[in-house]
Scaffold this active site. Sequence first.
Site, PDB file in Angstrom:
ATOM      1  N   LEU A  53     118.621 -33.158  45.111  1.00 51.57           N
ATOM      2  CA  LEU A  53     117.294 -33.718  44.900  1.00 51.57           C
ATOM      3  C   LEU A  53     116.400 -33.183  46.006  1.00 51.57           C
ATOM      4  O   LEU A  53     116.820 -33.113  47.161  1.00 51.57           O
ATOM      5  CB  LEU A  53     117.316 -35.249  44.955  1.00 51.57           C
ATOM      6  CG  LEU A  53     117.933 -36.017  43.786  1.00 51.57           C
ATOM      7  CD1 LEU A  53     117.864 -37.510  44.059  1.00 51.57           C
ATOM      8  CD2 LEU A  53     117.245 -35.690  42.474  1.00 51.57           C
ATOM      9  N   ASP A  54     115.179 -32.816  45.673  1.00 59.26           N
ATOM     10  CA  ASP A  54     114.243 -32.381  46.697  1.00 59.26           C
ATOM     11  C   ASP A  54     114.058 -33.477  47.727  1.00 59.26           C
ATOM     12  O   ASP A  54     114.161 -34.670  47.426  1.00 59.26           O
ATOM     13  CB  ASP A  54     112.880 -32.060  46.070  1.00 59.26           C
ATOM     14  CG  ASP A  54     112.917 -30.803  45.226  1.00 59.26           C
ATOM     15  OD1 ASP A  54     113.844 -30.000  45.408  1.00 59.26           O
ATOM     16  OD2 ASP A  54     112.012 -30.639  44.387  1.00 59.26           O
ATOM     17  N   ARG A  55     113.739 -33.060  48.931  1.00 58.86           N
ATOM     18  CA  ARG A  55     113.563 -34.019  50.023  1.00 58.86           C
ATOM     19  C   ARG A  55     112.606 -35.169  49.685  1.00 58.86           C
ATOM     20  O   ARG A  55     112.909 -36.328  49.946  1.00 58.86           O
ATOM     21  CB  ARG A  55     113.083 -33.288  51.279  1.00 58.86           C
ATOM     22  CG  ARG A  55     112.962 -34.180  52.497  1.00 58.86           C
ATOM     23  CD  ARG A  55     112.632 -33.355  53.731  1.00 58.86           C
ATOM     24  NE  ARG A  55     112.749 -34.153  54.940  1.00 58.86           N
ATOM     25  CZ  ARG A  55     112.738 -33.644  56.168  1.00 58.86           C
ATOM     26  NH1 ARG A  55     112.597 -32.341  56.337  1.00 58.86           N
ATOM     27  NH2 ARG A  55     112.866 -34.416  57.222  1.00 58.86           N
ATOM     28  N   THR A  57     111.866 -36.458  46.820  1.00 59.04           N
ATOM     29  CA  THR A  57     112.233 -37.191  45.607  1.00 59.04           C
ATOM     30  C   THR A  57     113.276 -38.256  45.917  1.00 59.04           C
ATOM     31  O   THR A  57     114.245 -37.996  46.643  1.00 59.04           O
ATOM     32  CB  THR A  57     112.791 -36.225  44.543  1.00 59.04           C
ATOM     33  OG1 THR A  57     111.829 -35.194  44.290  1.00 59.04           O
ATOM     34  CG2 THR A  57     113.089 -36.952  43.252  1.00 59.04           C
ATOM     35  N   HIS A 162     111.418 -27.307  41.338  1.00 51.45           N
ATOM     36  CA  HIS A 162     110.154 -28.035  41.185  1.00 51.45           C
ATOM     37  C   HIS A 162     109.693 -28.084  39.726  1.00 51.45           C
ATOM     38  O   HIS A 162     108.498 -28.138  39.445  1.00 51.45           O
ATOM     39  CB  HIS A 162     109.047 -27.402  42.046  1.00 51.45           C
ATOM     40  CG  HIS A 162     109.300 -27.512  43.520  1.00 51.45           C
ATOM     41  ND1 HIS A 162     108.519 -26.871  44.453  1.00 51.45           N
ATOM     42  CD2 HIS A 162     110.245 -28.189  44.223  1.00 51.45           C
ATOM     43  CE1 HIS A 162     108.967 -27.127  45.668  1.00 51.45           C
ATOM     44  NE2 HIS A 162     110.011 -27.937  45.541  1.00 51.45           N
TER      45      HIS A 162
END
Length: 258
Positions: A53-55, A57, A162
Amino acid sequence: MLEIIYQDEWLVAVNKPAGWLVHRSWLDRKEKVVVMQTVRDQIGQHVFTAHRLDRPTSGVLLMGLSSEAGRLLAQQFENHQIKKTYHAVVRGWLQESGTLDYPLVEELDKIADKFATQARTAQPAVTDYQALAWAEMPVAIGRYPSARYSLMQLSPHTGRKHQLRRHMAHLRHPIIGDTTHGDLRQNRGAAQHFGADRLMLHASSLSLTHPVTGEPLVIRAGLDSVWHQLAQSFGWQEALDAAGLEFTDVAGEDSVIV
């Protein structure tokens, strides 16, 4: 401590807070608090990542408790056998639902891909999107006398970098708090007036086949205090309840209660 939302002898899943890195990275050498090490110390055994997971999110992060379990999970993610459901707050009123099939060119990282010269081709990217609720607030942000927001349910069929942020931006309804593809003026307004000072994107659930037992498994992650504040401000509690979303007991971004 992190909120453990599922654990058996093969798998563990946590509700990742927004702002946490999944693992240590040379891109941010100063960051010492990361999910993998925190979970390892919390449960007393090593964990193996299967996805990321992106930072910024928040939400469900699933890991294996052995390298084999992690590998089997990663295969399911790579083969698109796991249904991922996200929820997001976007700018404006997006009242329709549908499927966006819009290829994306891979984004290069300014540091990691500094010396990359090869031209990238667009890769398939597909996202289901559904509008759940709307709000119009009497706050002037930019040239309009009021600010409009939509609550979206998003389900990506592919896993491009993204992807959800870029697809919402393509629809001209960027996710609030997206500093890369979003509306910076709207981001500042949402932070100032409603306390939404980060990316409003949450990985709500994963639906999969257990890689060892073969049983169906659904893992859900509750929403945090920032979401709770927005739900109260925008009158979205009923819509969130209807979507099966709950709020976790969170005292703050860095202190999640098990």
